[in-house]
Each structure stands twice: as C-alpha cells, then as structure tokens.
Write a protein that holds these residues in place. Structure first.
Motif, PDB file in Angstrom:
ATOM      1  N   GLU A  48       4.385  -1.998  10.665  1.00  0.00           N
ATOM      2  CA  GLU A  48       3.216  -2.825  11.003  1.00  0.00           C
ATOM      3  C   GLU A  48       2.346  -3.156   9.794  1.00  0.00           C
ATOM      4  O   GLU A  48       1.594  -4.134   9.817  1.00  0.00           O
ATOM      5  N   VAL A  49       2.406  -2.342   8.744  1.00  0.00           N
ATOM      6  CA  VAL A  49       1.583  -2.585   7.557  1.00  0.00           C
ATOM      7  C   VAL A  49       2.431  -2.842   6.309  1.00  0.00           C
ATOM      8  O   VAL A  49       1.916  -2.827   5.196  1.00  0.00           O
ATOM      9  N   ALA A  50       3.709  -3.114   6.504  1.00  0.00           N
ATOM     10  CA  ALA A  50       4.602  -3.377   5.377  1.00  0.00           C
ATOM     11  C   ALA A  50       4.055  -4.529   4.539  1.00  0.00           C
ATOM     12  O   ALA A  50       3.682  -5.583   5.063  1.00  0.00           O
ATOM     13  N   GLY A  51       3.949  -4.305   3.240  1.00  0.00           N
ATOM     14  CA  GLY A  51       3.473  -5.333   2.322  1.00  0.00           C
ATOM     15  C   GLY A  51       1.972  -5.522   2.301  1.00  0.00           C
ATOM     16  O   GLY A  51       1.453  -6.298   1.508  1.00  0.00           O
ATOM     17  N   ILE A  52       1.250  -4.820   3.163  1.00  0.00           N
ATOM     18  CA  ILE A  52      -0.211  -4.930   3.225  1.00  0.00           C
ATOM     19  C   ILE A  52      -0.809  -3.739   2.497  1.00  0.00           C
ATOM     20  O   ILE A  52      -0.511  -2.591   2.824  1.00  0.00           O
ATOM     21  N   SER A  53      -1.633  -4.012   1.514  1.00  0.00           N
ATOM     22  CA  SER A  53      -2.326  -2.919   0.838  1.00  0.00           C
ATOM     23  C   SER A  53      -3.733  -2.842   1.417  1.00  0.00           C
ATOM     24  O   SER A  53      -3.882  -2.662   2.619  1.00  0.00           O
ATOM     25  N   SER A  54      -4.749  -2.996   0.611  1.00  0.00           N
ATOM     26  CA  SER A  54      -6.110  -2.992   1.149  1.00  0.00           C
ATOM     27  C   SER A  54      -7.032  -3.704   0.178  1.00  0.00           C
ATOM     28  O   SER A  54      -6.658  -4.012  -0.950  1.00  0.00           O
ATOM     29  N   GLY A  55      -8.221  -3.975   0.636  1.00  0.00           N
ATOM     30  CA  GLY A  55      -9.228  -4.586  -0.215  1.00  0.00           C
ATOM     31  C   GLY A  55      -8.991  -6.056  -0.505  1.00  0.00           C
ATOM     32  O   GLY A  55      -9.694  -6.657  -1.301  1.00  0.00           O
ATOM     33  N   GLY A  56      -7.976  -6.650   0.144  1.00  0.00           N
ATOM     34  CA  GLY A  56      -7.648  -8.045  -0.090  1.00  0.00           C
ATOM     35  C   GLY A  56      -6.522  -8.266  -1.077  1.00  0.00           C
ATOM     36  O   GLY A  56      -6.105  -9.401  -1.303  1.00  0.00           O
ATOM     37  N   MET A  57      -6.045  -7.176  -1.695  1.00  0.00           N
ATOM     38  CA  MET A  57      -4.964  -7.325  -2.664  1.00  0.00           C
ATOM     39  C   MET A  57      -3.757  -7.961  -1.978  1.00  0.00           C
ATOM     40  O   MET A  57      -3.527  -7.685  -0.809  1.00  0.00           O
ATOM     41  N   PRO A  58      -2.979  -8.760  -2.631  1.00  0.00           N
ATOM     42  CA  PRO A  58      -3.060  -9.147  -4.033  1.00  0.00           C
ATOM     43  C   PRO A  58      -3.727 -10.486  -4.284  1.00  0.00           C
ATOM     44  O   PRO A  58      -3.784 -10.935  -5.429  1.00  0.00           O
ATOM     45  N   THR A  59      -4.258 -11.149  -3.254  1.00  0.00           N
ATOM     46  CA  THR A  59      -4.700 -12.538  -3.446  1.00  0.00           C
ATOM     47  C   THR A  59      -6.192 -12.778  -3.305  1.00  0.00           C
ATOM     48  O   THR A  59      -6.670 -13.857  -3.649  1.00  0.00           O
ATOM     49  N   ARG A  60      -6.939 -11.808  -2.792  1.00  0.00           N
ATOM     50  CA  ARG A  60      -8.373 -12.029  -2.590  1.00  0.00           C
ATOM     51  C   ARG A  60      -9.132 -10.727  -2.749  1.00  0.00           C
ATOM     52  O   ARG A  60      -8.538  -9.660  -2.854  1.00  0.00           O
ATOM     53  N   VAL A  61     -10.446 -10.821  -2.740  1.00  0.00           N
ATOM     54  CA  VAL A  61     -11.309  -9.648  -2.827  1.00  0.00           C
ATOM     55  C   VAL A  61     -12.030  -9.539  -1.495  1.00  0.00           C
ATOM     56  O   VAL A  61     -12.871 -10.368  -1.160  1.00  0.00           O
ATOM     57  N   LYS A  62     -11.680  -8.510  -0.725  1.00  0.00           N
ATOM     58  CA  LYS A  62     -12.182  -8.380   0.636  1.00  0.00           C
ATOM     59  C   LYS A  62     -13.068  -7.154   0.833  1.00  0.00           C
ATOM     60  O   LYS A  62     -14.005  -7.195   1.611  1.00  0.00           O
ATOM     61  N   CYS A  63     -12.759  -6.050   0.153  1.00  0.00           N
ATOM     62  CA  CYS A  63     -13.491  -4.799   0.403  1.00  0.00           C
ATOM     63  C   CYS A  63     -13.601  -3.995  -0.894  1.00  0.00           C
ATOM     64  O   CYS A  63     -12.613  -3.433  -1.363  1.00  0.00           O
ATOM     65  N   LEU A  64     -14.805  -3.941  -1.451  1.00  0.00           N
ATOM     66  CA  LEU A  64     -15.001  -3.199  -2.698  1.00  0.00           C
ATOM     67  C   LEU A  64     -14.817  -1.697  -2.499  1.00  0.00           C
ATOM     68  O   LEU A  64     -14.421  -1.003  -3.429  1.00  0.00           O
ATOM     69  N   HIS A  65     -15.096  -1.192  -1.296  1.00  0.00           N
ATOM     70  CA  HIS A  65     -14.908   0.233  -1.027  1.00  0.00           C
ATOM     71  C   HIS A  65     -13.448   0.623  -1.271  1.00  0.00           C
ATOM     72  O   HIS A  65     -13.162   1.618  -1.949  1.00  0.00           O
ATOM     73  N   ALA A  66     -12.532  -0.153  -0.719  1.00  0.00           N
ATOM     74  CA  ALA A  66     -11.103   0.138  -0.866  1.00  0.00           C
ATOM     75  C   ALA A  66     -10.651  -0.042  -2.312  1.00  0.00           C
ATOM     76  O   ALA A  66      -9.869   0.754  -2.829  1.00  0.00           O
ATOM     77  N   LEU A  67     -11.142  -1.080  -2.963  1.00  0.00           N
ATOM     78  CA  LEU A  67     -10.724  -1.355  -4.345  1.00  0.00           C
ATOM     79  C   LEU A  67     -11.271  -0.304  -5.309  1.00  0.00           C
ATOM     80  O   LEU A  67     -10.562   0.137  -6.219  1.00  0.00           O
ATOM     81  N   ALA A  68     -12.510   0.117  -5.098  1.00  0.00           N
ATOM     82  CA  ALA A  68     -13.074   1.188  -5.932  1.00  0.00           C
ATOM     83  C   ALA A  68     -12.342   2.500  -5.671  1.00  0.00           C
ATOM     84  O   ALA A  68     -12.065   3.262  -6.598  1.00  0.00           O
ATOM     85  N   GLY A  69     -12.004   2.772  -4.408  1.00  0.00           N
ATOM     86  CA  GLY A  69     -11.242   3.974  -4.083  1.00  0.00           C
ATOM     87  C   GLY A  69      -9.900   3.993  -4.796  1.00  0.00           C
ATOM     88  O   GLY A  69      -9.505   5.012  -5.363  1.00  0.00           O
ATOM     89  N   HIS A  70      -9.219   2.849  -4.806  1.00  0.00           N
ATOM     90  CA  HIS A  70      -7.941   2.757  -5.509  1.00  0.00           C
ATOM     91  C   HIS A  70      -8.144   2.960  -7.006  1.00  0.00           C
ATOM     92  O   HIS A  70      -7.387   3.698  -7.648  1.00  0.00           O
ATOM     93  N   ALA A  71      -9.171   2.328  -7.559  1.00  0.00           N
ATOM     94  CA  ALA A  71      -9.434   2.462  -8.994  1.00  0.00           C
ATOM     95  C   ALA A  71      -9.736   3.910  -9.374  1.00  0.00           C
ATOM     96  O   ALA A  71      -9.263   4.398 -10.405  1.00  0.00           O
ATOM     97  N   LEU A  72     -10.511   4.603  -8.559  1.00  0.00           N
ATOM     98  CA  LEU A  72     -10.827   6.003  -8.845  1.00  0.00           C
ATOM     99  C   LEU A  72      -9.581   6.880  -8.751  1.00  0.00           C
ATOM    100  O   LEU A  72      -9.380   7.784  -9.570  1.00  0.00           O
TER     101      LEU A  72
END
Length: 177
Positions: A115-139
């Motif tokens: 159900e989530v194949a190919g879906i990451s989070s935060g809008g990746m890889p084409t948009r910026v949707k959620c800074l919480h998820a993107l900051a979590g990944h960066a950390l």
C-alpha cells in the motif's frame, strides 16, 4: 548510506516517546536520532503498524521543541520557498530524489507494505509537504542526505546540539541497571 539497523528499543524510551507525543507510541522499531541528553528525537516506525495500518512515515519526529519549530516554519510559509528551490535547482532536486530512495531503502529493511510502495514522506521526491518528516529524515540520516530537511533544520530556532527536554536523560534512567 542506509541508517538501520537500530539497537533494541527500551521500555523507558517508549515511555519517553509516548510522553512526547501525548499518546501511546506505536510500531517503533528504533530510535533514529537523539537529543544530546539521550532522549529520543526521531523514531523509526514500522511500515505497518501493529493493528495493520500502513504507515509510510518511517522517520517520525517526536521531540516537542523540534516539532513545534517545524510547525512554526510551516506556518511561516517556508515550504513555499523550499518548493520553489526544488523546482528551480537541479542539484537540489537530484539530491532530494536520492534522499527519497535512501528513505525507501531504510524502510524496506522492516518489511514490504504494498500500500505504501514507492511512497516516502514529506512530499519526496517531487514536492515539499511536511517539514516534520523531512527534518526527521535529515536528523536520522545525517547532514547531506536530505537537502530540504537540512534546510529546515538550518532555519530552525531549535538545535539538536542543545537540550530542550523537560526531563533530560529520562530515556536513560529506568533501563540503566
């Protein structure tokens, strides 16, 4: 470049995360980043929660001060600026696509959820949707992996190098013996 595997999660860490979230923590497979005091900052969550729900957000920001700061940035329309950067900077776009692939590879180590194949989070890889998820990944992944997460952390008034926990070291207390 992948981050997992993680050390076993301690009961005291689950309690800290539950307190941070204000609800029972679910599906935690690891502590992906920590505050300088040792408390969890980012958890890694199973791609399928215990009750069966698919959960694409593998890296989940839990630290209250960090989450508040990402919310402040989002309210200040920083995501619009970051989206424009992504649209106009080929190097950032390519790095963001690589971050998406790294995220998917990390999560895949904990199961295949169609159900989530190919879906990451935060809008990746084409948009910026959620800074919480993107900051979590960066950390979790470290500097230089997720360019938008890195930018969000740079813009943030919160720092992973400064403890803002209400109970510093709480994760270490109960399980130290």
């Amino acid at each position: 470049m992948t981050t997992p595997p993680f050390a076993p999660v301690l009961d005291s860490e689950i309690r800290v995360v539950s307190s941070q979230l204000g609800r029972e923590a679910r599906g935690i497979v690891g502590i992906a980043a920590r505050c300088v005091c040792g408390n969890p900052t980012v958890v890694a969550t199973a791609p399928r929660l215990p009750q069966g729900t698919p959960f694409p957000t593998f890296y989940y920001l839990t630290h209250p001060a960090a989450t508040a700061e990402m919310s402040r940035l989002e309210a200040g329309q920083v995501m619009v600026e970051f989206t424009e950067l992504l649209e106009n900077d080929e190097a950032v776009r390519q790095q963001y696509e690589r971050a998406h692939e790294a995220f998917l590879a990390d999560r895949a180590q904990f199961g295949d959820v169609p159900e989530v194949a190919g879906i990451s989070s935060g809008g990746m890889p084409t948009r910026v949707k959620c800074l919480h998820a993107l900051a979590g990944h960066a950390l979790a992944a470290g500097p230089g992996v997720n360019p938008i997460g890195d930018l969000a952390l740079e813009r943030s008034a919160w720092s992973p190098q400064r403890c803002e926990c209400q109970d510093p070291g709480a994760a270490l207390k109960d399980d130290a013996a």
